[in-house]
Design a protein around this motif. Structure first.
Motif, PDB file in Angstrom:
ATOM      1  N   ARG A  32       0.779  -1.236   0.000  1.00  0.00           N
ATOM      2  CA  ARG A  32       0.000   0.000   0.000  1.00  0.00           C
ATOM      3  C   ARG A  32       0.811   1.286   0.000  1.00  0.00           C
ATOM      4  NH1 ARG A  32      -4.699  -2.045   4.128  1.00  0.00           N
ATOM      5  NH2 ARG A  32      -5.448  -3.647   2.699  1.00  0.00           N
ATOM      6  N   PHE A  33       2.088   1.216   0.379  1.00  0.00           N
ATOM      7  CA  PHE A  33       2.850   2.451   0.542  1.00  0.00           C
ATOM      8  C   PHE A  33       4.229   2.391  -0.083  1.00  0.00           C
ATOM      9  CE2 PHE A  33       0.048   2.246   4.255  1.00  0.00           C
ATOM     10  CZ  PHE A  33      -0.579   3.472   4.166  1.00  0.00           C
ATOM     11  N   LYS A  34       4.707   3.566  -0.474  1.00  0.00           N
ATOM     12  CA  LYS A  34       6.112   3.822  -0.726  1.00  0.00           C
ATOM     13  C   LYS A  34       6.529   4.711   0.434  1.00  0.00           C
ATOM     14  CE  LYS A  34       5.808   3.977  -5.745  1.00  0.00           C
ATOM     15  NZ  LYS A  34       6.041   4.800  -6.933  1.00  0.00           N
ATOM     16  N   TRP A  35       7.790   4.688   0.795  1.00  0.00           N
ATOM     17  CA  TRP A  35       8.229   5.546   1.879  1.00  0.00           C
ATOM     18  C   TRP A  35       9.597   6.113   1.598  1.00  0.00           C
ATOM     19  CZ3 TRP A  35       7.805   0.310   2.191  1.00  0.00           C
ATOM     20  CH2 TRP A  35       8.961  -0.401   2.453  1.00  0.00           C
ATOM     21  N   VAL A  38      12.828   7.835   3.858  1.00  0.00           N
ATOM     22  CA  VAL A  38      13.449   8.210   5.131  1.00  0.00           C
ATOM     23  C   VAL A  38      13.873   9.660   5.007  1.00  0.00           C
ATOM     24  CG1 VAL A  38      15.374   7.760   6.695  1.00  0.00           C
ATOM     25  CG2 VAL A  38      14.229   5.848   5.554  1.00  0.00           C
ATOM     26  N   LEU A  39      13.426  10.497   5.941  1.00  0.00           N
ATOM     27  CA  LEU A  39      13.699  11.923   5.840  1.00  0.00           C
ATOM     28  C   LEU A  39      15.127  12.281   6.240  1.00  0.00           C
ATOM     29  CD1 LEU A  39      10.316  13.395   7.090  1.00  0.00           C
ATOM     30  CD2 LEU A  39      11.110  13.022   4.741  1.00  0.00           C
ATOM     31  N   ASN A  40      15.748  11.479   7.093  1.00  0.00           N
ATOM     32  CA  ASN A  40      17.133  11.740   7.489  1.00  0.00           C
ATOM     33  C   ASN A  40      17.904  10.426   7.436  1.00  0.00           C
ATOM     34  OD1 ASN A  40      19.556  12.500   8.556  1.00  0.00           O
ATOM     35  ND2 ASN A  40      18.757  13.147  10.541  1.00  0.00           N
ATOM     36  N   PRO A  41      18.419  10.042   6.265  1.00  0.00           N
ATOM     37  CA  PRO A  41      19.088   8.745   6.132  1.00  0.00           C
ATOM     38  C   PRO A  41      20.379   8.617   6.940  1.00  0.00           C
ATOM     39  CG  PRO A  41      19.281  10.011   4.103  1.00  0.00           C
ATOM     40  CD  PRO A  41      18.373  10.785   5.015  1.00  0.00           C
ATOM     41  N   ASN A  42      20.940   9.714   7.421  1.00  0.00           N
ATOM     42  CA  ASN A  42      22.171   9.665   8.210  1.00  0.00           C
ATOM     43  C   ASN A  42      21.931   9.907   9.697  1.00  0.00           C
ATOM     44  OD1 ASN A  42      23.838   9.238   5.901  1.00  0.00           O
ATOM     45  ND2 ASN A  42      23.506  11.390   5.398  1.00  0.00           N
ATOM     46  N   GLU A  43      20.713   9.644  10.132  1.00  0.00           N
ATOM     47  CA  GLU A  43      20.349   9.869  11.528  1.00  0.00           C
ATOM     48  C   GLU A  43      21.197   9.015  12.468  1.00  0.00           C
ATOM     49  OE1 GLU A  43      16.357   9.797  14.313  1.00  0.00           O
ATOM     50  OE2 GLU A  43      16.212   9.353  12.190  1.00  0.00           O
ATOM     51  N   ASN A  44      21.619   9.603  13.567  1.00  0.00           N
ATOM     52  CA  ASN A  44      22.415   8.884  14.568  1.00  0.00           C
ATOM     53  C   ASN A  44      21.552   7.946  15.389  1.00  0.00           C
ATOM     54  OD1 ASN A  44      24.884  10.100  13.945  1.00  0.00           O
ATOM     55  ND2 ASN A  44      24.385  11.885  15.204  1.00  0.00           N
ATOM     56  N   ILE A  45      22.198   6.914  15.935  1.00  0.00           N
ATOM     57  CA  ILE A  45      21.546   5.982  16.846  1.00  0.00           C
ATOM     58  C   ILE A  45      22.037   6.313  18.249  1.00  0.00           C
ATOM     59  CG2 ILE A  45      21.300   3.553  17.489  1.00  0.00           C
ATOM     60  CD1 ILE A  45      19.995   4.237  14.799  1.00  0.00           C
ATOM     61  N   VAL A  46      21.107   6.404  19.193  1.00  0.00           N
ATOM     62  CA  VAL A  46      21.450   6.640  20.596  1.00  0.00           C
ATOM     63  C   VAL A  46      20.984   5.432  21.409  1.00  0.00           C
ATOM     64  CG1 VAL A  46      21.361   9.161  20.418  1.00  0.00           C
ATOM     65  CG2 VAL A  46      19.301   7.901  21.036  1.00  0.00           C
ATOM     66  N   HIS A  90      13.825   9.461  16.132  1.00  0.00           N
ATOM     67  CA  HIS A  90      12.723   8.514  15.942  1.00  0.00           C
ATOM     68  C   HIS A  90      12.477   8.129  14.483  1.00  0.00           C
ATOM     69  CE1 HIS A  90      12.083   9.208  20.163  1.00  0.00           C
ATOM     70  NE2 HIS A  90      11.962  10.507  19.911  1.00  0.00           N
ATOM     71  N   LEU A  91      13.492   8.291  13.636  1.00  0.00           N
ATOM     72  CA  LEU A  91      13.461   7.890  12.233  1.00  0.00           C
ATOM     73  C   LEU A  91      12.197   8.368  11.497  1.00  0.00           C
ATOM     74  CD1 LEU A  91      15.213   6.328  10.174  1.00  0.00           C
ATOM     75  CD2 LEU A  91      13.737   4.385  10.569  1.00  0.00           C
ATOM     76  N   PRO A  92      12.050   9.673  11.343  1.00  0.00           N
ATOM     77  CA  PRO A  92      10.873  10.168  10.616  1.00  0.00           C
ATOM     78  C   PRO A  92      10.907   9.711   9.155  1.00  0.00           C
ATOM     79  CG  PRO A  92      12.398  11.962  11.056  1.00  0.00           C
ATOM     80  CD  PRO A  92      12.940  10.748  11.756  1.00  0.00           C
ATOM     81  N   ILE A  93       9.738   9.323   8.667  1.00  0.00           N
ATOM     82  CA  ILE A  93       9.590   8.906   7.267  1.00  0.00           C
ATOM     83  C   ILE A  93       8.394   9.631   6.660  1.00  0.00           C
ATOM     84  CG2 ILE A  93      10.611   6.617   7.610  1.00  0.00           C
ATOM     85  CD1 ILE A  93       7.773   5.469   7.581  1.00  0.00           C
TER      86      ILE A  93
END
Length: 163
Positions: free
Chosen positions: A128-131, A133-141, A151-154
Motif C-alpha cells: 500500500r505504501f512507498k516511503w 526516510v527523511l534523514n538517512p544519516n540519523e544517529n543511533i542513541v 525517531h526515524l521520521p519517514i
C-alpha cells in the motif's frame, strides 16, 4: 508484490499458504530482529555449578543472557553489522544463536502468532505504501536500547494503481 498480484483488488485477504510463501520477507524480518533484538535478553538461575570461559558459576546464581551476545557474534554471523537476509536461507543459523523469541522449553508460546502478524503487516505496508526516510544519516542513541535519535521520521506515499 507477487502474492498481491494473485489477489482480487481490495477483496481477497492473505491466507496461511500466502504467508508460508513469503520466505524472503521472513528472512528480512529475522535479520531486523537479529540486528535489533525484540528483547535484550533475560535472567536464568544456574541449576548446577559450572565453569564458563574460565569463570566459576555457582549453583543458584542469577545469570543474564544477552541476545546480542550471539546475534552479533562474528563466529555465528560473519560481518554482524551488515544487513544480510541471506543468513536465514537454507537451514539458517546454528541452533540457539538466533533467539528473538527465546528457545527450547521456554520459547515464547506466541512466536508463530508474532510471525503471522509481522508477515501480514509487511505485506500490507509494502503493498500500500512507498516511503522515504527523511534523514538517512540519523544517529543511533542508546536510551537504554538503541533507537534513532529523532525517531526515524519517514514520509509515506500511497501506491497508485498504475504502480
Amino acid at each position: 508484490m507477487e502474492i498481491a498480484k494473485t489477489k482480487a483488488e481490495g477483496e481477497e485477504l492473505l491466507d496461511w499458504k500466502d504467508v508460508n510463501k513469503m520466505r524472503y520477507s521472513w528472512n528480512v524480518a529475522c535479520e531486523v530482529m537479529r540486528i535489533n533484538p525484540i528483547t535484550p535478553g533475560g535472567f536464568r538461575e544456574a541449576i548446577d555449578d559450572f565453569t564458563f570461559n574460565g569463570f566459576s558459576i555457582p549453583k543458584g546464581w542469577k545469570l543474564f543472557w544477552s541476545a546480542n551476545s550471539t546475534h552479533k557474534n562474528e563466529k555465528y554471523f560473519p560481518e554482524p553489522e551488515k544487513f544480510d537476509p541471506s543468513r536465514f536461507e537454507g537451514n539458517g543459523p546454528a541452533p540457539y544463536t538466533f533467539v528473538p523469541f527465546g528457545g527450547g522449553p521456554r520459547i515464547c508460546p506466541g512466536n508463530e502468532y508474532a510471525r503471522l502478524v509481522i508477515m501480514v503487516f509487511l505485506h500490507n505496508f509494502v503493498k500500500r505504501f512507498k516511503w522515504q526516510v527523511l534523514n538517512p544519516n540519523e544517529n543511533i542513541v542508546v536510551d537504554p536500547f538503541p533507537v534513532p535519535a529523532n525517531h526515524l521520521p519517514i514520509r509515506l506515499y500511497p501506491h497508485h494503481k498504475a504502480d
